[in-house]
Design a protein around this motif. Sequence first.
Motif, PDB file in Angstrom:
ATOM      1  N   ALA A   1       0.803  -1.257  -0.081  1.00  0.00           N
ATOM      2  CA  ALA A   1       0.085  -0.027   0.069  1.00  0.00           C
ATOM      3  C   ALA A   1       0.960   1.259  -0.120  1.00  0.00           C
ATOM      4  N   VAL A   2       2.050   1.232   0.694  1.00  0.00           N
ATOM      5  CA  VAL A   2       2.884   2.393   0.574  1.00  0.00           C
ATOM      6  C   VAL A   2       3.731   2.467  -0.701  1.00  0.00           C
ATOM      7  N   ILE A   3       3.817   1.417  -1.083  1.00  0.00           N
ATOM      8  CA  ILE A   3       4.486   1.604  -2.405  1.00  0.00           C
ATOM      9  C   ILE A   3       3.616   2.006  -3.524  1.00  0.00           C
ATOM     10  N   GLN A   4       2.197   1.782  -3.434  1.00  0.00           N
ATOM     11  CA  GLN A   4       1.291   1.923  -4.402  1.00  0.00           C
ATOM     12  C   GLN A   4       1.114   3.349  -4.269  1.00  0.00           C
ATOM     13  N   ASN A   5       0.992   4.016  -2.972  1.00  0.00           N
ATOM     14  CA  ASN A   5       0.648   5.432  -2.752  1.00  0.00           C
ATOM     15  C   ASN A   5       1.836   6.185  -3.295  1.00  0.00           C
ATOM     16  N   ASN A   6       3.046   5.791  -3.193  1.00  0.00           N
ATOM     17  CA  ASN A   6       4.322   6.514  -3.697  1.00  0.00           C
ATOM     18  C   ASN A   6       4.163   6.666  -5.156  1.00  0.00           C
ATOM     19  N   LEU A   7       4.066   5.276  -5.641  1.00  0.00           N
ATOM     20  CA  LEU A   7       3.796   5.256  -7.186  1.00  0.00           C
ATOM     21  C   LEU A   7       2.881   6.315  -7.544  1.00  0.00           C
ATOM     22  N   ASN A   8       1.648   6.323  -6.890  1.00  0.00           N
ATOM     23  CA  ASN A   8       0.670   7.232  -7.574  1.00  0.00           C
ATOM     24  C   ASN A   8       1.089   8.733  -7.200  1.00  0.00           C
ATOM     25  N   LYS A   9       1.870   9.092  -6.209  1.00  0.00           N
ATOM     26  CA  LYS A   9       2.412  10.260  -6.380  1.00  0.00           C
ATOM     27  C   LYS A   9       3.275  10.804  -7.370  1.00  0.00           C
ATOM     28  N   GLY A  10       4.349   9.856  -7.824  1.00  0.00           N
ATOM     29  CA  GLY A  10       5.159  10.154  -8.657  1.00  0.00           C
ATOM     30  C   GLY A  10       4.438  10.351 -10.011  1.00  0.00           C
ATOM     31  N   GLN A  11       3.323   9.521 -10.368  1.00  0.00           N
ATOM     32  CA  GLN A  11       2.844   9.515 -11.633  1.00  0.00           C
ATOM     33  C   GLN A  11       2.036  10.895 -11.747  1.00  0.00           C
ATOM     34  N   GLN A  12       1.635  11.393 -10.620  1.00  0.00           N
ATOM     35  CA  GLN A  12       0.914  12.566 -10.557  1.00  0.00           C
ATOM     36  C   GLN A  12       1.893  13.762 -10.911  1.00  0.00           C
ATOM     37  N   GLU A  13       3.000  13.509 -10.296  1.00  0.00           N
ATOM     38  CA  GLU A  13       4.117  14.559 -10.445  1.00  0.00           C
ATOM     39  C   GLU A  13       4.508  14.505 -11.897  1.00  0.00           C
ATOM     40  N   MET A  14       4.461  13.606 -12.570  1.00  0.00           N
ATOM     41  CA  MET A  14       5.304  13.197 -13.922  1.00  0.00           C
ATOM     42  C   MET A  14       4.020  13.720 -15.117  1.00  0.00           C
ATOM     43  N   GLU A  15       2.887  13.798 -14.573  1.00  0.00           N
ATOM     44  CA  GLU A  15       1.911  14.548 -15.544  1.00  0.00           C
ATOM     45  C   GLU A  15       2.018  15.809 -16.031  1.00  0.00           C
ATOM     46  N   ALA A  16       2.838  16.711 -15.123  1.00  0.00           N
ATOM     47  CA  ALA A  16       3.165  17.860 -15.558  1.00  0.00           C
ATOM     48  C   ALA A  16       4.318  17.812 -16.798  1.00  0.00           C
ATOM     49  N   MET A  17       5.157  16.795 -16.587  1.00  0.00           N
ATOM     50  CA  MET A  17       6.276  16.600 -17.496  1.00  0.00           C
ATOM     51  C   MET A  17       5.608  16.294 -18.887  1.00  0.00           C
ATOM     52  N   ASN A  18       4.606  15.554 -18.862  1.00  0.00           N
ATOM     53  CA  ASN A  18       3.988  14.979 -20.250  1.00  0.00           C
ATOM     54  C   ASN A  18       3.524  16.148 -21.123  1.00  0.00           C
TER      55      ASN A  18
END
Length: 141
Positions: free
Chosen positions: A106-123
């Motif tokens: 659950a912690v890994i999934q939460n951190n992965l989701n945060k990282g993907q949200q931050e990467m959306e700006a880079m898209n």
Amino acid sequence: MSQRIEELLEKYWQAESTQAEEAELKSLLKSAPGYAAEKALFVGLEELADEEPAVQMPVKVVPLKSRSWLNWAASVAILVTALWGWRNYEQHQEEQAYQEVMQAFAVIQNNLNKGQQEMEAMNEFKYLNTTNNLFGDPMMK
């Protein structure tokens, strides 16, 4: 003497007399006139104290062989209880390990989701290097 007997009797009936006072009371009652009921009481108590019990409890002898199955049964019961307890302990440990792993996921999934949200700006910048979007196609001119 009569007054002393009355004092000792009063203490005796109030359960406040000592053994020495009771012995004094018994000796005074033996020599004093009257007090027939008290004399009879103390004489009866002395007779009861001197008397041994006439009825004795019978002693039951149980042969040793008839008890040996109890030892086996107790051993089996202890063994079964120990195995059951160990199995429950193991199951509890497995459940606890599973819960810890699920929490880690659950912690890994939460951190992965945060990282993907931050990467959306880079898209938005992913096509920045392409020359077609910035300057147009040079061959098309």
